[in-house]
Enzyme design. Sequence first.
Site, mmCIF file in Angstrom:
data_model
loop_
_atom_site.group_PDB
_atom_site.id
_atom_site.type_symbol
_atom_site.label_atom_id
_atom_site.label_comp_id
_atom_site.label_asym_id
_atom_site.label_seq_id
_atom_site.Cartn_x
_atom_site.Cartn_y
_atom_site.Cartn_z
ATOM 1 N N ASN A 150 2.759 25.880 -0.446
ATOM 2 C CA ASN A 150 1.518 25.082 -0.441
ATOM 3 C C ASN A 150 1.857 23.610 -0.243
ATOM 4 O O ASN A 150 2.707 23.076 -0.935
ATOM 5 C CB ASN A 150 0.721 25.306 -1.726
ATOM 6 C CG ASN A 150 1.412 24.733 -2.929
ATOM 7 O OD1 ASN A 150 2.595 24.962 -3.106
ATOM 8 N ND2 ASN A 150 0.715 23.979 -3.730
ATOM 9 N N GLU A 247 9.598 20.149 -10.287
ATOM 10 C CA GLU A 247 8.137 19.997 -10.294
ATOM 11 C C GLU A 247 7.562 21.400 -10.297
ATOM 12 O O GLU A 247 7.581 22.087 -9.276
ATOM 13 C CB GLU A 247 7.677 19.247 -9.034
ATOM 14 C CG GLU A 247 8.201 17.839 -8.919
ATOM 15 C CD GLU A 247 7.644 16.928 -9.988
ATOM 16 O OE1 GLU A 247 6.600 17.245 -10.580
ATOM 17 O OE2 GLU A 247 8.277 15.892 -10.235
ATOM 18 N N LEU A 248 7.041 21.816 -11.447
ATOM 19 C CA LEU A 248 6.641 23.219 -11.576
ATOM 20 C C LEU A 248 5.125 23.347 -11.681
ATOM 21 O O LEU A 248 4.392 22.457 -11.288
ATOM 22 C CB LEU A 248 7.374 23.833 -12.768
ATOM 23 C CG LEU A 248 8.893 23.522 -12.779
ATOM 24 C CD1 LEU A 248 9.549 24.104 -13.998
ATOM 25 C CD2 LEU A 248 9.571 23.991 -11.504
ATOM 26 N N CYS A 281 -0.792 22.856 -7.722
ATOM 27 C CA CYS A 281 -0.110 22.835 -9.021
ATOM 28 C C CYS A 281 -0.929 22.054 -10.042
ATOM 29 O O CYS A 281 -0.818 22.296 -11.230
ATOM 30 C CB CYS A 281 1.264 22.227 -8.863
ATOM 31 S SG CYS A 281 1.200 20.655 -8.044
ATOM 32 N N GLU A 456 8.113 12.453 -9.001
ATOM 33 C CA GLU A 456 8.043 12.269 -7.547
ATOM 34 C C GLU A 456 6.965 11.236 -7.287
ATOM 35 O O GLU A 456 5.961 11.175 -8.003
ATOM 36 C CB GLU A 456 7.730 13.613 -6.875
ATOM 37 C CG GLU A 456 8.858 14.602 -7.133
ATOM 38 C CD GLU A 456 8.875 15.808 -6.217
ATOM 39 O OE1 GLU A 456 7.806 16.390 -6.002
ATOM 40 O OE2 GLU A 456 9.965 16.151 -5.735
HETATM 41 P P1 NAD Z 1 8.334 30.049 -6.064
HETATM 42 O O1 NAD Z 1 8.935 29.452 -7.264
HETATM 43 O O2 NAD Z 1 8.242 31.532 -5.958
HETATM 44 O O3 NAD Z 1 9.148 29.603 -4.737
HETATM 45 C C1 NAD Z 1 9.411 28.263 -4.456
HETATM 46 C C2 NAD Z 1 10.638 28.161 -3.567
HETATM 47 O O4 NAD Z 1 11.788 28.622 -4.295
HETATM 48 C C3 NAD Z 1 10.582 29.010 -2.289
HETATM 49 O O5 NAD Z 1 11.121 28.242 -1.231
HETATM 50 C C4 NAD Z 1 11.497 30.187 -2.624
HETATM 51 O O6 NAD Z 1 12.094 30.784 -1.494
HETATM 52 C C5 NAD Z 1 12.540 29.521 -3.494
HETATM 53 N N1 NAD Z 1 13.257 30.461 -4.376
HETATM 54 C C6 NAD Z 1 12.815 31.627 -4.897
HETATM 55 N N2 NAD Z 1 13.770 32.180 -5.688
HETATM 56 C C7 NAD Z 1 14.838 31.337 -5.657
HETATM 57 C C8 NAD Z 1 16.132 31.341 -6.288
HETATM 58 N N3 NAD Z 1 16.517 32.338 -7.087
HETATM 59 N N4 NAD Z 1 16.951 30.289 -6.068
HETATM 60 C C9 NAD Z 1 16.563 29.256 -5.275
HETATM 61 N N5 NAD Z 1 15.369 29.214 -4.636
HETATM 62 C C10 NAD Z 1 14.505 30.237 -4.834
HETATM 63 O O7 NAD Z 1 6.920 29.368 -5.914
HETATM 64 P P2 NAD Z 1 5.692 29.783 -4.982
HETATM 65 O O8 NAD Z 1 5.051 30.996 -5.548
HETATM 66 O O9 NAD Z 1 6.105 29.784 -3.559
HETATM 67 O O10 NAD Z 1 4.743 28.487 -5.217
HETATM 68 C C11 NAD Z 1 3.872 28.375 -6.269
HETATM 69 C C12 NAD Z 1 4.449 27.631 -7.454
HETATM 70 O O11 NAD Z 1 4.810 26.301 -7.113
HETATM 71 C C13 NAD Z 1 3.395 27.500 -8.535
HETATM 72 O O12 NAD Z 1 3.917 27.752 -9.814
HETATM 73 C C14 NAD Z 1 2.963 26.037 -8.419
HETATM 74 O O13 NAD Z 1 2.353 25.496 -9.539
HETATM 75 C C15 NAD Z 1 4.232 25.388 -8.058
HETATM 76 N N6 NAD Z 1 3.941 24.073 -7.450
HETATM 77 C C16 NAD Z 1 4.227 22.942 -8.138
HETATM 78 C C17 NAD Z 1 3.941 21.684 -7.612
HETATM 79 C C18 NAD Z 1 4.275 20.412 -8.353
HETATM 80 O O14 NAD Z 1 4.413 19.379 -7.721
HETATM 81 N N7 NAD Z 1 4.405 20.415 -9.655
HETATM 82 C C19 NAD Z 1 3.368 21.597 -6.359
HETATM 83 C C20 NAD Z 1 3.081 22.760 -5.686
HETATM 84 C C21 NAD Z 1 3.393 23.991 -6.244
#
Ligand code: NAD
Length: 487
Positions: A150, A247-248, A281, A456
């Site tokens: 996203n 950033e989660l 997020c 960030e």
């Molecule tokens: P995700 O954690 O599943 O994936 C994020 C990224 O991590 C992807 O590129 C994925 O390929 C990679 N990844 C997955 N497993 C990994 C591993 N073991 N080691 C290293 N990299 C790995 O997240 P998602 O479902 O794609 O996105 C949604 C999440 O992101 C939600 O929890 C959302 O709140 C969060 N988010 C946070 C912010 C913020 O700025 N705080 C902004 C946007 C989204």
Amino acid sequence: MQRFQHYIDGAFHDGAQAFDSIDPATGAVWAKMPAAAPEDVDRAVAAAARAFADPDWALMPATQRGKLLMRLADLIADNAPRLAELETRDTGKIIRETSAQIAYVAEYYRYYAGLADKIEGAHLPIDKPDMEVWLRREPIGVVAAVVPWNSQLFLSAVKIGPALAAGCTVVLKASEDGPAPMLEFARIFDQAGFPRGVLNVLTGGPDVGAALTSHRDVDHIAFTGGPGTARHIVRNSAENLASTSLELGGKSPFIVFEDADLESAVNAQVSGIFAATGQSCVAGSRLVVQRSIKDAFLARLKEKAESVVIGSPQDMATEVGPLCTLRQRDVAMDLIERSVAQGARLITGGTVPEGPGHFFPPTILDCSDARDAPSLSNEFFGPVLSVVDFETEEEALAIANDTQFGLASGLFTQNLTRAHRMMRGIRAGIVWVNTYRAVSPIAPFGGHGLSGHGREGGIEAAMEYTRVKAVWLRTSDEPIPDPFVMR
Ligand code: NAD
């Protein structure tokens, strides 16, 4: 069918393998994406490490780094319509939002372009008359950046911008869901004139992310994604004790007092949970509303939710598009069903519409009589609002803080002293008072608890990509006194 490539060491390459990318509006395959193998990750990190040490980059004056970032910003602005179209196509995010957001992404690069030659060290008033001590603020090294699907152009700008401003080099792993905008961004970056290897972009699934974040030549990991993945990242970082900024997600409270401007609050709540189809997020996904106005507030919100324009994300009139993946729809349905079984009341939405694509309607669940409902504690990443009511200010604060997350929060009240008390008490990295979902390159962004750590945006973000070196210079011509005593 369109094909995309990786960007490694200043050149474009096919991946070791390829995978299909789905258009979330139709469910049909529309493009082939490269998938990185471990060797691709090695090559990208090696290129970034070489570029970091290369005098072309290492000795480039910060002002010149700023000029290159400014050129990149101009190129992004020129190409914003194309980038927006690609992001919408590959992720389902509505064109109305991608168009506005990507034009604004250029401003983030402009901000960090301006900051590049203002990242300063210091001279210390040291307590020893024969010493001069100063601090050099140096780039941290090779950065592994990992982003979710996203808003990838935005989420990568808040990493690439400050990292390059500070003098680092970057390997970015785009999400395996909807990587097209990042791979196209690499083509634009290539035209800006940076030395080769300063930025490398590849994609692939968790295995690629794991190979990158556990690589021994990575110095810092900048991650955006879910808390579960962040735990893997932190374990990966232990390989070479790389620093991390995380950033989660969030389960952000949106608190409305009875004295609020209700029209404004309703509109902000709609923006907070239904914009971006709730895939944000900072989604204001928990409405904490004062009991005396709950019924009136929910009636207005229901009317707005039911009149939202749902449709093709490519259509400028669309307000809610499809979810990026079918996985999210399954998560949403499961959480809704379990919450209803515990006594939550479905006010609107909550059913999967017929037809193609990953669509899901704006949904409101009143959990006031089901305060342990899973929809109040789990992130949906979809257009689902969970509601809980309160009587007193203390109760509102307790409900707002009853979460393991701590990213954002919204507060609607006309009472100035209450706004100050609440703003102090809320445990979150961002408090929006009488507004919601406002961002700027100038303001830091980030959370605590399960929402991660590090910032960030703003000057704080640039500091994440630097480390301090203390330099001591003895000014006396006398021989060093007693060598057995620490000075
Ligand atoms: P995700 O954690 O599943 O994936 C994020 C990224 O991590 C992807 O590129 C994925 O390929 C990679 N990844 C997955 N497993 C990994 C591993 N073991 N080691 C290293 N990299 C790995 O997240 P998602 O479902 O794609 O996105 C949604 C999440 O992101 C939600 O929890 C959302 O709140 C969060 N988010 C946070 C912010 C913020 O700025 N705080 C902004 C946007 C989204």
